[in-house]
Enzyme design. Structure first.
Site, mmCIF file in Angstrom:
data_model
loop_
_atom_site.group_PDB
_atom_site.id
_atom_site.type_symbol
_atom_site.label_atom_id
_atom_site.label_comp_id
_atom_site.label_asym_id
_atom_site.label_seq_id
_atom_site.Cartn_x
_atom_site.Cartn_y
_atom_site.Cartn_z
ATOM 1 N N ARG A 261 0.855 -1.255 -0.053
ATOM 2 C CA ARG A 261 -0.023 0.046 0.006
ATOM 3 C C ARG A 261 0.934 1.110 0.081
ATOM 4 N NH1 ARG A 261 -4.971 -1.978 4.214
ATOM 5 N NH2 ARG A 261 -5.426 -3.840 3.331
ATOM 6 N N ARG A 276 1.453 1.106 10.182
ATOM 7 C CA ARG A 276 1.127 1.490 8.733
ATOM 8 C C ARG A 276 2.357 1.689 7.812
ATOM 9 N NH1 ARG A 276 -3.612 3.811 7.637
ATOM 10 N NH2 ARG A 276 -3.907 4.625 9.805
ATOM 11 N N GLU A 348 -7.274 -0.825 15.223
ATOM 12 C CA GLU A 348 -7.603 -1.676 14.293
ATOM 13 C C GLU A 348 -6.614 -2.760 14.106
ATOM 14 O OE1 GLU A 348 -8.782 -2.282 9.658
ATOM 15 O OE2 GLU A 348 -8.601 -0.257 10.569
ATOM 16 N N SER A 351 -10.563 -5.832 9.680
ATOM 17 C CA SER A 351 -11.832 -5.443 9.297
ATOM 18 C C SER A 351 -12.640 -6.294 8.367
ATOM 19 C CB SER A 351 -11.741 -3.910 8.447
ATOM 20 O OG SER A 351 -12.686 -3.514 8.146
ATOM 21 N N ARG A 390 0.584 -6.049 12.661
ATOM 22 C CA ARG A 390 -0.109 -5.610 13.654
ATOM 23 C C ARG A 390 -0.315 -6.477 14.904
ATOM 24 N NH1 ARG A 390 -4.342 -1.106 11.454
ATOM 25 N NH2 ARG A 390 -2.705 -0.097 10.267
#
Length: 427
Positions: A261, A276, A348, A351, A390
């Site tokens: 990403r 991130r 988070e 999801s 994460r």
């Protein structure tokens, strides 16, 4: 994309749904273009019918050896070519405009999704585990640096920011976490393991709703391929342009892949550490099912993702996202948020979304219902089970001790061949 016939039947419902996602009225322009396209289509059909009749009459004139009439009719047919071509160009321009507008509009939220502008309107559904009481908790960056096993500077020298090099036991731990998640989802939860391509064509990225809206968040190659931002892209596209038998559903697929990403929309957010990154590993869960099964399948998927954190004994909470916080393709989303002691909050880690038939329409993915002639669109669902990086962060922070050692949860002891701690003698 959206069904223009459904929009035509109840435009108010669509405008209310899109208003809940922060958009103004969309249907007036959509319906104007739809009406214009249908008018042009009818006009083109009428003109083609006239041309076909003229061509038939040419044959009849030649059969009578009336060359004068045949020549006159042929000239009339020739003049129709320009008219048809011009009409076809106008028709294609309107169709492209309509399809472009439809493709840019997000999914319609489910009826039970709470209304709200941002994450402050999300609704907590449940919590599991008590947050660990850790005095002066260090974050994963300080813990990893002290262990000599997490190196952001070396990564930056070769790749730039938002990359990391893991070494020794932390590298082993990351690998073990991904393997443990994959084994759990396949052996106990019935998902089929897939090893998919990491590079896909534009049609595949469009199919899951990441193009054209999120082009800047993706990595694009010089030969018009895209690095997957999640294995959802590849797994969901396995049914693109296919008709699946109803008795084969639900299809439950999983993959452990690198994800890429650009984080173009996350400038300045979580620049410290592994939260991130441009590149990370994730175990993805995808379900392909019928409309009747999709709600139950969604709840099941969330439980499958939660099971990983329960086995690792890491506190988490599950929240239902509001209309303004959901992703573009989702009609309903649950986020699983893990406790991070250094931040004193939940972040988070997964999801899980039900996309209804939104992606299926973009991919032309359908299923054949027993006893029916036609085919219906499938429903697609996706979720993280989990983001490996994460999870590593959460494990390090929740299992740290005052000396900076990291205890290994019991569930991972076998994967790590009896390793119980990272740091000190356990390293």
């Amino acid at each position: 994309m959206h069904d223009i016939k459904a929009i035509r039947d109840d435009p108010g419902a669509f405008d209310r749904a899109w208003a809940s996602r922060g958009l103004g009225p969309q249907t007036p322009e959509l319906l104007r273009l739809d009406a214009e396209l249908r008018r042009l289509t009818t006009e083109a059909q009428e003109q083609q019918a006239i041309r076909n009749d003229l061509s038939k009459r040419i044959g009849q004139a030649k059969a009578r050896k009336d060359e004068t009439e045949a020549a006159r009719l042929m000239a009339e047919v020739e003049s129709f070519k320009a008219v048809l071509n011009e009409g076809g160009e106008r028709q294609q321009a309107v169709r492209t405009d309509l399809e472009t507008r439809l493709a840019a509009l997000p999914n319609v939220p489910a009826d039970d999704v709470p209304a709200g502008e941002d994450e402050h309107a999300n609704v907590e559904v449940r919590r599991w585990g008590e947050p660990f009481a850790i005095e002066n908790a260090k974050d994963h960056v300080d813990l990893g640096a002290a262990l000599g096993m997490m190196d952001f500077e070396a990564a930056a020298r070769m790749s730039g920011s938002r990359f990391v090099v893991l070494r020794k036991a932390l590298a082993r731990l990351e690998r073990a976490l991904g393997q443990y998640m994959l084994d759990l989802q396949t052996a106990e939860h019935g998902y089929t393991e897939v090893s998919p391509p990491l590079l896909v064509r534009s049609e595949a990225v469009f199919g899951v709703g990441q193009l054209p809206k999120f082009e800047e968040d993706l990595f694009h190659t010089t030969d018009d391929r895209w690095l997957i931002s999640t294995a959802e892209v590849a797994l969901t596209n396995l049914v693109r342009e296919q008709i699946t038998a109803e008795d084969e559903l639900p299809l439950r697929l999983t993959a452990l892949t690198p994800c890429f990403r650009s984080e173009a929309g996350a400038s300045g957010k979580d620049t410290r550490g592994m939260i991130r990154q441009h590149q990370f590993y994730k175990v993805e869960l995808v379900s392909i099912t019928t409309p009747e099964q999709s709600n139950a399948e969604h709840e099941r998927m969330v439980e499958c993702a939660e099971a990983v954190l329960k086995r690792l004994e890491i506190p988490f909470r599950t929240v239902l996202l509001c209309t303004g916080d959901m992703g573009f393709s989702a009609r309903k989303t649950y986020d699983i948020e893990v406790w991070l002691p250094s931040q004193g909050t939940y972040r988070e880690i997964s999801s899980c979304s039900n996309c209804g038939d939104f992606q299926a329409r973009r991919m032309d993915a359908r299923y054949k219902k027993s006893g029916e002639k036609g085919a219906r669109f499938v429903h697609t669902l996706n979720g993280s089970g989990l983001a490996v990086g994460r999870t590593l962060v959460a494990l390090m922070e929740n299992y740290q001790d005052e000396a900076g050692r990291i205890a290994i949860p019991q569930a991972l002891h076998t994967c790590l061949r009896g390793l119980t701690h990272i740091g000190g003698e356990g390293a």
